[in-house]
Design a protein around this motif. Sequence first.
Motif, PDB file in Angstrom:
ATOM      1  N   THR A   1       7.150   1.042  -2.688  1.00 55.22           N
ATOM      2  CA  THR A   1       6.655   1.876  -3.779  1.00 55.22           C
ATOM      3  C   THR A   1       5.487   2.755  -3.349  1.00 55.22           C
ATOM      4  O   THR A   1       5.129   3.699  -4.061  1.00 55.22           O
TER       5      THR A   1
ATOM      6  N   LYS B   1      -0.184   0.860  -6.915  1.00 57.63           N
ATOM      7  CA  LYS B   1       1.077   1.170  -6.225  1.00 57.63           C
ATOM      8  C   LYS B   1       1.945  -0.067  -6.016  1.00 57.63           C
ATOM      9  O   LYS B   1       3.153   0.039  -5.825  1.00 57.63           O
ATOM     10  N   ASP B   2       1.335  -1.241  -6.027  1.00 55.65           N
ATOM     11  CA  ASP B   2       2.069  -2.476  -5.779  1.00 55.65           C
ATOM     12  C   ASP B   2       2.736  -2.930  -7.075  1.00 55.65           C
ATOM     13  O   ASP B   2       2.345  -3.912  -7.709  1.00 55.65           O
TER      14      ASP B   2
ATOM     15  N   ALA C   1       5.385   1.971 -10.647  1.00 58.35           N
ATOM     16  CA  ALA C   1       4.335   2.447  -9.746  1.00 58.35           C
ATOM     17  C   ALA C   1       4.049   3.921 -10.027  1.00 58.35           C
ATOM     18  O   ALA C   1       4.966   4.701 -10.307  1.00 58.35           O
TER      19      ALA C   1
END
Length: 435
Positions: free
Chosen positions: A272, A313-314, A320
Amino acid sequence: MRVIRDAALADGRRADVRLDGDRIDAVGDDLDGELLVDAGGKLLLPGMIDVHVHFRQPGASHKETWTTGSRSAAAGGVTTVVDQPNTSPPTVTGAAFDEKDELASASLVDYGINGGVTENWDPDSLFGKPLFALGEVFLADSTGNMGIDAELFAAAVERAANENVPVTVHAEDADLFDESVLPRNTGDASASEAGGGGRTDADAWSAYRTAEAEEAAVERAVEVADGSGAQVHIAHTSTPEGVDAARAGGATCEVTPHHLFLSRDDLPDLGTFGRMNPPLRSEERRKAVFERLREGAVDVVATDHAPHTREEKDASIWDAPSGVPGVETALPLLLNAAREGELSYERVRDVTAANPAEIFDLPRKGRIEAGRDADLVLVDTENARKIRGDELHSKCGWTPFEGFAGVFPEWTMVRGEFAYRDGEFGSACGENVRR
């Protein structure tokens, strides 16, 4: 008068460069003046003008600030940045412009501020400000809170033409996105509401936001602009078809480093962290875009520097946020490509400095010649090193180019003052380029 002695220029010449305060006074042989730097034959470039960054202030300073973003820029050889409107509040009124301009006084590098277009924009107050350009106008409501409809787009283009202001266009047609890959085929790219089904792999975002959506939107943008006489600049073009459509329609276009150096083949490793808008394309298309850069069909390389935290982002591919950092690594990546013979240094100079200065009417920027601002970058082209996210200066602390080779500046100068030198930063001295 101060002199940079024995510098190699992008066109292959060796020359001295003499500075008079914040300007270049002369370029030639054996120039008189106080020795500032003996370049020893190292490459001297005009500073990069990155016409597409998101420094996140106001509204998201946990991702980036004008201080951290401009430090990252200076360490990467960028001497001017242009911030895009989708902050919070969005830069769509004169008051929002003033708020951002005050925050930007913390910048180490010069800057421009793009005004945007939403249903709530105030063109009269915006055009009363020193706008760099009318920034990232969207063709469809496809990318979040800055999206606009076709009628508003046409009105914005017409107003920009009347004001002689370029229009930077995010060209993706949401009607051509492939909704069959969405979770449970709901037409809503939100896994939290979809509850399973559809594709969840890292490549799903690229499959969803199709290459055809970009080409169609570019064609539509230049068609609208043709009737108004507006100057259109296509942001972050990600496909060879998009580049070709911009060129055929008389628009200029930019390409990002992530679309030049990364492809869908990298998504299994990036996950992602490789989600952005437009998304990564096939390796075949990446190579074709790079070839168009090499042959001159691409006008500008700009980063679309859009940092998010690791924690943000995780997430799933549908949850994301889109965007990657890049302001510090763009010029180093291009210089390494030139070092390896994939580009000429003249081409690097043109797409990072000379062309953006010309397209966006910055007559004091973009070239090493008498009368221009002393925005300069010195690099040892033989000194490439691995890019490491924890060594960069963006607040987000990561990079999609981990492990890639880059040629980083020894120093970066903004209007005659060192903004970055041997790992140390100067003081905030950035100015609005329109002031």
